[in-house]
Every structure is written in structure tokens, then in C-alpha cells.
Design a protein around this motif. Structure first.
Motif, mmCIF file in Angstrom:
data_model
loop_
_atom_site.group_PDB
_atom_site.id
_atom_site.type_symbol
_atom_site.label_atom_id
_atom_site.label_comp_id
_atom_site.label_asym_id
_atom_site.label_seq_id
_atom_site.Cartn_x
_atom_site.Cartn_y
_atom_site.Cartn_z
ATOM 1 N N PHE A 1 0.843 -1.198 0.000
ATOM 2 C CA PHE A 1 0.000 0.000 0.000
ATOM 3 C C PHE A 1 0.881 1.252 0.000
ATOM 4 O O PHE A 1 0.634 2.205 -0.760
ATOM 5 C CB PHE A 1 -0.899 -0.038 1.233
ATOM 6 C CG PHE A 1 -1.774 1.172 1.429
ATOM 7 C CD1 PHE A 1 -3.005 1.270 0.798
ATOM 8 C CD2 PHE A 1 -1.382 2.200 2.271
ATOM 9 C CE1 PHE A 1 -3.821 2.372 1.001
ATOM 10 C CE2 PHE A 1 -2.193 3.304 2.479
ATOM 11 C CZ PHE A 1 -3.415 3.397 1.837
ATOM 12 N N ALA A 2 1.917 1.250 0.845
ATOM 13 C CA ALA A 2 2.835 2.389 0.907
ATOM 14 C C ALA A 2 3.575 2.558 -0.414
ATOM 15 O O ALA A 2 3.752 3.684 -0.906
ATOM 16 C CB ALA A 2 3.828 2.198 2.050
ATOM 17 N N LEU A 3 4.010 1.447 -1.006
ATOM 18 C CA LEU A 3 4.711 1.514 -2.286
ATOM 19 C C LEU A 3 3.805 2.095 -3.368
ATOM 20 O O LEU A 3 4.229 2.942 -4.165
ATOM 21 C CB LEU A 3 5.190 0.120 -2.692
ATOM 22 C CG LEU A 3 5.849 0.006 -4.069
ATOM 23 C CD1 LEU A 3 7.108 0.874 -4.141
ATOM 24 C CD2 LEU A 3 6.177 -1.456 -4.388
ATOM 25 N N GLU A 4 2.565 1.634 -3.390
ATOM 26 C CA GLU A 4 1.608 2.153 -4.380
ATOM 27 C C GLU A 4 1.504 3.669 -4.301
ATOM 28 O O GLU A 4 1.607 4.375 -5.322
ATOM 29 C CB GLU A 4 0.233 1.522 -4.142
ATOM 30 C CG GLU A 4 -0.876 2.105 -4.997
ATOM 31 C CD GLU A 4 -2.259 1.750 -4.496
ATOM 32 O OE1 GLU A 4 -3.224 2.453 -4.869
ATOM 33 O OE2 GLU A 4 -2.391 0.771 -3.721
ATOM 34 N N PHE A 5 1.319 4.192 -3.097
ATOM 35 C CA PHE A 5 1.090 5.629 -2.981
ATOM 36 C C PHE A 5 2.377 6.436 -3.000
ATOM 37 O O PHE A 5 2.345 7.633 -3.318
ATOM 38 C CB PHE A 5 0.247 5.921 -1.742
ATOM 39 C CG PHE A 5 -1.201 5.629 -1.976
ATOM 40 C CD1 PHE A 5 -1.980 6.479 -2.750
ATOM 41 C CD2 PHE A 5 -1.783 4.475 -1.475
ATOM 42 C CE1 PHE A 5 -3.302 6.200 -3.000
ATOM 43 C CE2 PHE A 5 -3.113 4.189 -1.714
ATOM 44 C CZ PHE A 5 -3.884 5.049 -2.483
ATOM 45 N N LEU A 6 3.510 5.806 -2.716
ATOM 46 C CA LEU A 6 4.785 6.476 -2.960
ATOM 47 C C LEU A 6 4.955 6.714 -4.458
ATOM 48 O O LEU A 6 5.359 7.804 -4.894
ATOM 49 C CB LEU A 6 5.943 5.619 -2.431
ATOM 50 C CG LEU A 6 7.358 6.131 -2.734
ATOM 51 C CD1 LEU A 6 7.592 7.488 -2.077
ATOM 52 C CD2 LEU A 6 8.399 5.116 -2.264
ATOM 53 N N LEU A 7 4.619 5.703 -5.253
ATOM 54 C CA LEU A 7 4.693 5.835 -6.711
ATOM 55 C C LEU A 7 3.693 6.861 -7.229
ATOM 56 O O LEU A 7 4.002 7.651 -8.125
ATOM 57 C CB LEU A 7 4.448 4.467 -7.358
ATOM 58 C CG LEU A 7 5.543 3.425 -7.109
ATOM 59 C CD1 LEU A 7 5.053 2.030 -7.472
ATOM 60 C CD2 LEU A 7 6.798 3.766 -7.905
ATOM 61 N N VAL A 8 2.487 6.852 -6.655
ATOM 62 C CA VAL A 8 1.478 7.837 -7.054
ATOM 63 C C VAL A 8 1.945 9.248 -6.706
ATOM 64 O O VAL A 8 1.810 10.188 -7.505
ATOM 65 C CB VAL A 8 0.130 7.538 -6.376
ATOM 66 C CG1 VAL A 8 -0.839 8.707 -6.539
ATOM 67 C CG2 VAL A 8 -0.484 6.274 -6.960
ATOM 68 N N GLY A 9 2.499 9.409 -5.493
ATOM 69 C CA GLY A 9 2.977 10.719 -5.073
ATOM 70 C C GLY A 9 4.067 11.270 -5.975
ATOM 71 O O GLY A 9 4.111 12.475 -6.268
ATOM 72 N N GLU A 10 4.940 10.379 -6.428
ATOM 73 C CA GLU A 10 5.989 10.806 -7.356
ATOM 74 C C GLU A 10 5.424 11.046 -8.752
ATOM 75 O O GLU A 10 5.849 11.964 -9.459
ATOM 76 C CB GLU A 10 7.094 9.748 -7.413
ATOM 77 C CG GLU A 10 8.080 9.832 -6.264
ATOM 78 C CD GLU A 10 8.834 11.152 -6.279
ATOM 79 O OE1 GLU A 10 9.612 11.401 -7.222
ATOM 80 O OE2 GLU A 10 8.624 11.961 -5.362
ATOM 81 N N ALA A 11 4.459 10.219 -9.147
ATOM 82 C CA ALA A 11 3.902 10.330 -10.493
ATOM 83 C C ALA A 11 3.240 11.684 -10.722
ATOM 84 O O ALA A 11 3.400 12.288 -11.793
ATOM 85 C CB ALA A 11 2.901 9.199 -10.744
ATOM 86 N N VAL A 12 2.479 12.175 -9.735
ATOM 87 C CA VAL A 12 1.760 13.435 -9.928
ATOM 88 C C VAL A 12 2.714 14.624 -10.030
ATOM 89 O O VAL A 12 2.307 15.710 -10.463
ATOM 90 C CB VAL A 12 0.736 13.699 -8.809
ATOM 91 C CG1 VAL A 12 -0.350 12.642 -8.817
ATOM 92 C CG2 VAL A 12 1.400 13.785 -7.441
#
Length: 311
Positions: free
Chosen positions: A81-92
Motif C-alpha cells: 500500500f505504501a509503495l503504491e502511494f509512494l509511486l502515485v505521489g511521485e507520479a503526480v
């Protein structure tokens, strides 16, 4: 016997509301990125959401299950879950909110592939394999839009790729939950494991990488409140509640309105461009995902059509 029922008007109305909420979370992250680092915002929303879930569990006198190694699997789900949203946070930070939500919602394809490998009763049918292929062709077409400027691996393309990896992480979380004892836990406990671990991992990452920008503007506070109260707490619990009452395949098909809302809201609220090439690829990908996730629903429609034609 499965006691869950087909969709009715209240369920459709609630799903439309959830799709709008989920599409808005990427919009909020993008809109406040200059004043509030996305990774830090996701970490804090996870912490606040965890506190709200703990409060709800205390009111219900519900204890977190940790026996027989469940906590290890729960923490692993939280790490994904943390990895998913770390990637999302960087993606935006690199691409548009509309792109992020479309690539993030490739998760069901990755989940279907993982479940096909792990569970005998989740084997993919030929139509689903066609959907998987269509989805990946659509992803390739959408990526080609990002690489058409001299063939360079642009920042936008990098953001798209990170969002796609986020979708893979989300799909992996689904496989883990479905194939372990987490599937038998109450929704509050599964959600708490994810939120607590996400907070514990993402906050240090934000601090160590210097993603600590926090300018407390009204929009920033509004975004944090929305992300914490509405997204991380209320929407997830409502989603789990709907899954217990209604057929998952029908809900899953409706959930793919989220990427469409995300692209439309990104263009309206953030003035994000909508490239024809990306739209073509996104539509192909979403059609493929619907074939994969909505196979049970589609099969039911086909069987009804066949039975009607024979009368």
C-alpha cells in the motif's frame, strides 16, 4: 450460497459518488503539490485515517487480529500500500492527474494475472485473456503519446510509468489479501494494517528525501481533510460495505468510471490537455480491463441473450 444481490438504484448512486471521490484524490494531490509535497500528504492522510479507523474499532469493541502471524501478512499488505502511494505521489509531480488515475486503474489486470497463477478457481477465460491483451496494447498506445517528442524518455512518460507501477503494486495488494488470512478479517482491520504501515513507512521516506514542503494554505487544509476523512476513511469503508451486499463484478465495472472522471476533472479543474493519442490508448486499456473484471457480468448477459433467442 452467495446472498449478494445485483445493483439497485442506491448502489449505483453510491458507486457514482465513490468514483467521483476516488478520481478527485489525484486532482487534489496535483493541485496542492507546490504547497504540500504529495508523499508527505499521503503519509499524513494515512496517519489520520488510521486514527479514525482505530476510533471506530474502539467504539465497536473490535480488537486487531495479530495471532498466528496475521500481523506479518498485514504489514506486508501495508508495505505494498505504501509503495503504491509512494509511486502515485511521485507520479503526480511529473505527469497529469488524469494520466495518473488512468494508469493506476490498470490494477485489476495485474490482480487478475496474479490470481490466475495463485488460485485455481480464478483461472482466466479466453475472453479475459483477450481483455488482458487489449489492456496492454492500450497502455502501449498511451505511452507512445508520451514518447513522440523526438523519442525522448520525457518527464511526463516517467510519471506515466510510475503510475503504472502503482497500479501493479495495487494489484499485488489485492492478490495478497485474497490469498491469505487477510481475506477473512473484517474490513476495518485490513484497512488499519494498510493505513498504519503506510504512515510508518511513508513519513520517514518523505523526511529522508526532502519531500517536506508544507505551506498551510486554505486549499492545503481542505485537501488534507478531504484525503483523510473522505478518501482514506469513509470511502474505503463504504466500498467494503458495498462489496458485502452486492455482486463484486457489477461494482467493479462501475468503478471504471473513475478514470473517466479523473481525465474530465483534470481538464476542467487543472486545465490539463487531453491528447487524442492518450485518449485512444486509455479507452482501449479501460475496455480491456472491463473485459477482465466484468467477465462474470458479461457472461450472464450473453447467457440471457442466448436463452431469450432460443425461446
Amino acid at each position: 450460497m452467495d446472498t449478494r444481490k445485483p445493483l439497485d438504484l442506491p448502489a449505483v448512486s453510491l458507486m457514482l459518488m465513490l468514483c467521483l471521490i476516488w478520481s478527485m484524490q489525484q486532482i487534489a494531490l496535483k493541485a496542492t503539490a507546490a504547497d504540500f509535497s504529495p508523499v508527505l500528504q499521503i503519509a499524513l492522510r494515512s496517519g489520520v485515517g488510521a486514527l479514525l479507523v482505530v476510533t471506530l474499532m474502539a467504539m465497536r469493541r473490535e480488537r486487531l487480529t495479530v495471532a498466528e502471524g496475521v500481523w506479518k501478512v498485514g504489514c506486508l499488505a501495508g508495505a505494498l500500500f505504501a509503495l503504491e502511494f509512494l509511486l502515485v505521489g511521485e507520479a503526480v509531480r511529473h505527469t497529469s492527474a488524469g494520466h495518473v488515475v488512468v494508469f493506476l486503474y490498470t490494477a485489476p489486470v495485474f490482480a487478475a494475472l496474479g490470481l490466475h497463477w495463485k488460485l485455481p478457481n480464478e483461472r482466466l477465460a479466453p475472453l479475459q485473456w483477450f481483455g488482458v491483451g487489449l489492456a496492454f496494447v492500450g497502455i502501449a498506445v498511451a505511452f507512445m503519446r508520451g514518447a513522440d517528442k523526438g523519442g525522448e524518455f520525457s518527464g511526463v512518460l516517467w510519471g506515466d510509468f510510475l503510475a503504472l507501477l502503482g497500479g501493479a503494486a495495487w494489484g499485488s495488494t489485492t492478490v495478497l489479501i485474497r490469498t491469505t488470512r487477510l481475506s477473512s478479517l473484517p474490513a476495518t482491520q485490513t484497512l488499519l494494517y494498510q493505513l498504519l504501515t503506510g504512515f510508518a513507512l511513508l513519513l520517514p521516506v518523505a523526511l529522508l528525501t526532502g519531500h517536506t514542503t508544507f505551506n498551510p494554505t486554505p486549499l492545503v487544509w481542505l485537501s488534507l481533510g478531504f484525503q483523510s476523512l473522505v478518501v482514506s476513511f469513509a470511502s474505503f469503508l463504504l466500498w467494503f460495505s458495498l462489496l458485502r451486499r452486492y455482486l463484486a463484478s457489477r461494482l467493479g465495472v462501475l468503478s471504471f468510471l473513475t478514470p473517466l472522471f479523473g481525465v474530465a476533472l483534470g481538464a476542467w479543474l487543472l486545465a490539463e490537455p487531453i491528447e487524442p493519442g492518450f485518449v485512444t490508448g486509455a479507452v482501449m486499456a479501460l475496455c480491456g480491463i472491463v473485459l477482465v473484471s466484468g467477465y462474470g457480468w458479461i457472461s450472464t448477459i450473453i447467457k440471457r441473450g442466448d436463452s431469450t433467442s432460443r425461446r
